[in-house]
Design a protein around this motif. Structure first.
Motif, PDB file in Angstrom:
ATOM      1  N   TYR A 123       4.626 -15.916  -0.356  1.00  0.00           N
ATOM      2  CA  TYR A 123       3.163 -15.904  -0.399  1.00  0.00           C
ATOM      3  C   TYR A 123       2.606 -14.819   0.504  1.00  0.00           C
ATOM      4  O   TYR A 123       3.117 -14.575   1.593  1.00  0.00           O
ATOM      5  CB  TYR A 123       2.608 -17.279  -0.008  1.00  0.00           C
ATOM      6  N   VAL A 124       1.538 -14.173   0.020  1.00  0.00           N
ATOM      7  CA  VAL A 124       0.891 -13.127   0.805  1.00  0.00           C
ATOM      8  C   VAL A 124      -0.301 -13.678   1.582  1.00  0.00           C
ATOM      9  O   VAL A 124      -0.793 -13.043   2.509  1.00  0.00           O
ATOM     10  CB  VAL A 124       0.430 -11.960  -0.096  1.00  0.00           C
ATOM     11  N   ASN A 125      -0.796 -14.861   1.193  1.00  0.00           N
ATOM     12  CA  ASN A 125      -1.941 -15.459   1.881  1.00  0.00           C
ATOM     13  C   ASN A 125      -1.878 -16.962   1.703  1.00  0.00           C
ATOM     14  O   ASN A 125      -1.876 -17.457   0.569  1.00  0.00           O
ATOM     15  CB  ASN A 125      -3.255 -14.911   1.313  1.00  0.00           C
ATOM     16  N   THR A 126      -1.812 -17.697   2.797  1.00  0.00           N
ATOM     17  CA  THR A 126      -1.784 -19.163   2.730  1.00  0.00           C
ATOM     18  C   THR A 126      -2.957 -19.779   3.469  1.00  0.00           C
ATOM     19  O   THR A 126      -2.936 -20.963   3.803  1.00  0.00           O
ATOM     20  CB  THR A 126      -0.465 -19.711   3.306  1.00  0.00           C
ATOM     21  N   ALA A 127      -4.015 -18.999   3.738  1.00  0.00           N
ATOM     22  CA  ALA A 127      -5.210 -19.559   4.360  1.00  0.00           C
ATOM     23  C   ALA A 127      -5.836 -20.575   3.415  1.00  0.00           C
ATOM     24  O   ALA A 127      -5.777 -20.433   2.184  1.00  0.00           O
ATOM     25  CB  ALA A 127      -6.212 -18.449   4.682  1.00  0.00           C
ATOM     26  N   ILE A 128      -6.448 -21.610   3.994  1.00  0.00           N
ATOM     27  CA  ILE A 128      -7.077 -22.655   3.181  1.00  0.00           C
ATOM     28  C   ILE A 128      -8.141 -22.029   2.283  1.00  0.00           C
ATOM     29  O   ILE A 128      -9.027 -21.320   2.743  1.00  0.00           O
ATOM     30  CB  ILE A 128      -7.696 -23.737   4.076  1.00  0.00           C
ATOM     31  N   GLY A 129      -8.040 -22.281   0.989  1.00  0.00           N
ATOM     32  CA  GLY A 129      -8.988 -21.740   0.029  1.00  0.00           C
ATOM     33  C   GLY A 129      -8.557 -20.440  -0.613  1.00  0.00           C
ATOM     34  O   GLY A 129      -9.191 -19.976  -1.563  1.00  0.00           O
ATOM     35  N   SER A 130      -7.449 -19.831  -0.126  1.00  0.00           N
ATOM     36  CA  SER A 130      -7.034 -18.531  -0.643  1.00  0.00           C
ATOM     37  C   SER A 130      -6.383 -18.620  -2.014  1.00  0.00           C
ATOM     38  O   SER A 130      -6.146 -17.592  -2.656  1.00  0.00           O
ATOM     39  CB  SER A 130      -6.071 -17.853   0.333  1.00  0.00           C
ATOM     40  N   GLY A 131      -6.086 -19.821  -2.486  1.00  0.00           N
ATOM     41  CA  GLY A 131      -5.417 -19.961  -3.776  1.00  0.00           C
ATOM     42  C   GLY A 131      -6.342 -20.272  -4.931  1.00  0.00           C
ATOM     43  O   GLY A 131      -5.893 -20.688  -6.000  1.00  0.00           O
ATOM     44  N   GLN A 132      -7.629 -20.059  -4.756  1.00  0.00           N
ATOM     45  CA  GLN A 132      -8.604 -20.456  -5.771  1.00  0.00           C
ATOM     46  C   GLN A 132      -8.797 -19.387  -6.841  1.00  0.00           C
ATOM     47  O   GLN A 132      -9.027 -18.221  -6.552  1.00  0.00           O
ATOM     48  CB  GLN A 132      -9.947 -20.748  -5.098  1.00  0.00           C
ATOM     49  N   ALA A 133      -8.695 -19.805  -8.113  1.00  0.00           N
ATOM     50  CA  ALA A 133      -8.980 -18.950  -9.272  1.00  0.00           C
ATOM     51  C   ALA A 133      -8.248 -17.608  -9.190  1.00  0.00           C
ATOM     52  O   ALA A 133      -8.834 -16.563  -9.432  1.00  0.00           O
ATOM     53  CB  ALA A 133     -10.482 -18.741  -9.424  1.00  0.00           C
ATOM     54  N   LEU A 134      -6.972 -17.659  -8.843  1.00  0.00           N
ATOM     55  CA  LEU A 134      -6.162 -16.441  -8.778  1.00  0.00           C
ATOM     56  C   LEU A 134      -5.822 -15.960 -10.190  1.00  0.00           C
ATOM     57  O   LEU A 134      -5.814 -16.748 -11.139  1.00  0.00           O
ATOM     58  CB  LEU A 134      -4.867 -16.717  -8.016  1.00  0.00           C
ATOM     59  N   ARG A 135      -5.535 -14.679 -10.302  1.00  0.00           N
ATOM     60  CA  ARG A 135      -5.079 -14.118 -11.575  1.00  0.00           C
ATOM     61  C   ARG A 135      -3.588 -13.819 -11.461  1.00  0.00           C
ATOM     62  O   ARG A 135      -3.191 -12.926 -10.715  1.00  0.00           O
ATOM     63  CB  ARG A 135      -5.872 -12.856 -11.913  1.00  0.00           C
ATOM     64  N   TYR A 136      -2.787 -14.599 -12.173  1.00  0.00           N
ATOM     65  CA  TYR A 136      -1.343 -14.427 -12.188  1.00  0.00           C
ATOM     66  C   TYR A 136      -0.943 -13.826 -13.537  1.00  0.00           C
ATOM     67  O   TYR A 136      -1.295 -14.366 -14.596  1.00  0.00           O
ATOM     68  CB  TYR A 136      -0.637 -15.764 -11.987  1.00  0.00           C
ATOM     69  N   SER A 137      -0.219 -12.718 -13.516  1.00  0.00           N
ATOM     70  CA  SER A 137       0.130 -12.032 -14.755  1.00  0.00           C
ATOM     71  C   SER A 137       1.101 -12.860 -15.589  1.00  0.00           C
ATOM     72  O   SER A 137       2.005 -13.518 -15.060  1.00  0.00           O
ATOM     73  CB  SER A 137       0.738 -10.663 -14.455  1.00  0.00           C
ATOM     74  N   GLU A 138       0.899 -12.804 -16.896  1.00  0.00           N
ATOM     75  CA  GLU A 138       1.809 -13.499 -17.809  1.00  0.00           C
ATOM     76  C   GLU A 138       3.235 -12.988 -17.627  1.00  0.00           C
ATOM     77  O   GLU A 138       4.195 -13.763 -17.652  1.00  0.00           O
ATOM     78  CB  GLU A 138       1.356 -13.278 -19.250  1.00  0.00           C
TER      79      GLU A 138
END
Length: 414
Positions: free
Chosen positions: A375-390
Motif C-alpha cells: 500500500y502507498v497510503n493507509t491513512a484513514i479515508g485514503s481508500g475511498q472511491a479509488l480507481r483500480y485498473s482492470e
C-alpha cells in the motif's frame, strides 16, 4: 448520529482511550478520567473498564455534548463538520465554558461560523501554567476539520451567501453530474434514499435499470464507437483502521460487507458504535471475521441475499453494478501484479469507468500499489472511491485465470 464518521475519528484521535483511570495532569488528582475523556463522579482511582464500556460512555458523552451545542446555539446554521468541531470543543472544555464564551456570543449575533470558529477556537489552548502544546494542536485540528467541510468561493463570497446557496433546492441531475464520492455527498444521497417510500424506490430502480438504446460518438477516425458511461454508486465509505474492537488490522472483510449492507439496507445497522464494528459483532455470532460463510450469514440476517462465489469475472461485477449493487471482492494484495501473493484482502467495487477500463473501489485499508504490491497510503479515508485498473487489479483478483475471482453476489431480499 451526533457526529459525521470523520467527526468521530477527530474526537477519538484527540481524546485517546484509556481503560484505567488516570489523574488530571494539572491537579495530579481529580477529576479522574477514563475511557475517551470520561470524567464523571463515577470515575475513581483504581477503576478499570472494558473497551465495550468505554465505547458506551463515549456514545453517551458525545450525545450530551451534541445536545449542549444545540441548546446553546439555537438557530445557528452550521455545516456538518463545523458542528463536529464545536461538539469536540464542548466535549473537551465543558458546557459551562461554551456557554460563557465569546465564540457563542459571536455566533448568536449572526457572525459567519467559519470566521468565528477559525478565530475563537485557537484561543482555548491554555492550562493552569499557560498555553499547552497538545491543546494548541487539538484546536488547530478542530479548525482544519471545520474548514474541510465548507466550500470556498472563487469570487470570495461571504459565508452567509454560501450558506444560502447550500439550502437552495438542487436539481438531482446536477447532483449526479457533480458527484465525486465525497462524504457529505454520500450523506446527502443516503438522506434522500431514507426519505423515499418503497414504492418510489421500486419505480426509480425499474426506470434506472432499464436497458438504454446504445449511444454512439465519432471516434478519432470518424467511425462510430459505443459509449456506455460511468457507473459510480453512492456507497458510504468505512475504514477498518479506526475500529475500536482491536480487530482493525484483520477486518477488511467485515468493513467491506458493512459498506455494502449500509447501502443496500440503509439503517439496518442502527446500534451504537461504528457501522463496521456493529457488523463485525454480527459476523462473530457465526464465526471468525475471515470466514466467508460467517460474512454471508451476517448479511443474510440483515435481509440481504448473499452467495460466496469463486467464479468471478469482470463482466459479473459490471452486471451487478448496472443493477445498482456493489460487489465485495477478495484478492491478493502482496507481491508484484505478475505473481501476486498474500493471505488475501477484501474491498468493495462501487463503480466502473468503461472509458479507462477502471473499477471504482472502496478499499477499507487505503490505496494499494497494484503494480508492486502493498500500500502507498493507509491513512484513514485514503481508500475511498479509488480507481483500480482492470489490467493490474484483475490479475490480483483472477489469480487462477479468467473467471476465477472471489466475490460475494448480493441482492436485497424481497
Amino acid at each position: 448520529m451526533p457526529l459525521t464518521p470523520e467527526g468521530w475519528t477527530l474526537l477519538k484521535t484527540w481524546e485517546g482511550c484509556h481503560l484505567s483511570a488516570y489523574p488530571d495532569p494539572a491537579s495530579g488528582g481529580a477529576p479522574w478520567t477514563i475511557g475517551y475523556g470520561h470524567t464523571r463522579p463515577d470515575v475513581v482511582p483504581g477503576l478499570t473498564i472494558t473497551q465495550q464500556q468505554a465505547d458506551l460512555w463515549l456514545q453517551k458523552d458525545v450525545v450530551h455534548a451534541a445536545s449542549v451545542v444545540e441548546r446553546l446555539l439555537p438557530g445557528v446554521a452550521l455545516l456538518p463538520r463545523q458542528r463536529d468541531a464545536l461538539i469536540s470543543f464542548c466535549f473537551n472544555v465543558g458546557a459551562g465554558a461554551l456557554e460563557r464564551s465569546t465564540l457563542r456570543k459571536r455566533l448568536l449575533a449572526g457572525e459567519a461560523p467559519a470566521v468565528v470558529i477559525a478565530q475563537e477556537l485557537p484561543r482555548w489552548c491554555k492550562g493552569p501554567n499557560g498555553p499547552v502544546e497538545g491543546l494548541k494542536r487539538r484546536r488547530a485540528a478542530e479548525v482544519a476539520h471545520a474548514e474541510s467541510g465548507s466550500t470556498s468561493s472563487p469570487s470570495g463570497e461571504p459565508e452567509t451567501t454560501q450558506r444560502e446557496q447550500s439550502t437552495t433546492p438542487i436539481q438531482l441531475l446536477d447532483a449526479v453530474r457533480h458527484h465525486q464520492g465525497l462524504p457529505h455527498q454520500l450523506e446527502a444521497w443516503q438522506l434522500l434514499q431514507r426519505g423515499l417510500t418503497s414504492e418510489q424506490l421500486g419505480a426509480f430502480a425499474e426506470t434506472f435499470r432499464r436497458s438504454p438504446a446504445p449511444q454512439s460518438s465519432k471516434g478519432a477516425e470518424g467511425t462510430e464507437t459505443a459509449h456506455d458511461g460511468l457507473i459510480q454508486l453512492p456507497v458510504p465509505y468505512l475504514s477498518q483502521s479506526d475500529s475500536v474492537t482491536g480487530q482493525g488490522s484483520r477486518m477488511c472483510f467485515a468493513s467491506t460487507c458493512a459498506m455494502a449492507a449500509s447501502f443496500l439496507r440503509p439503517g439496518c445497522l442502527n446500534g451504537s458504535g461504528q457501522l463496521d464494528d456493529q457488523f463485525l459483532a454480527l459476523v462473530q455470532r457465526y464465526g471468525d471475521t475471515t470466514n466467508a460463510d460467517a460474512q454471508v450469514a451476517a448479511l443474510q440476517s440483515l435481509s440481504i441475499q448473499a452467495r460466496f462465489r469463486t467464479d468471478g469475472a469482470i463482466d459479473d461485477l459490471i452486471h451487478q453494478l448496472e443493477f445498482g449493487i456493489p460487489c465485495p471482492v477478495g484478492w491478493l494484495h502482496k507481491g508484484p501484479a505478475s505473481s501476486p501473493t498474500g493471505g488475501g484482502h477484501w474491498s468493495l467495487v462501487i463503480g466502473w469507468d468503461p472509458a479507462t477500463r477502471q473499477l471504482l473501489m472502496h478499499d477499507p485499508i487505503g490505496e494499494a500499489d497494484l503494480v508492486n504490491g502493498g500500500y502507498v497510503n493507509t491513512a484513514i479515508g485514503s481508500g475511498q472511491a479509488l480507481r483500480y485498473s482492470e489490467r493490474n487489479w484483475g490479475r490480483r483478483w483472477q489469480v487462477e485465470g479468467p473467471g476465477s475471482g472471489w466475490w460475494i453476489e448480493l441482492s436485497p431480499a424481497n
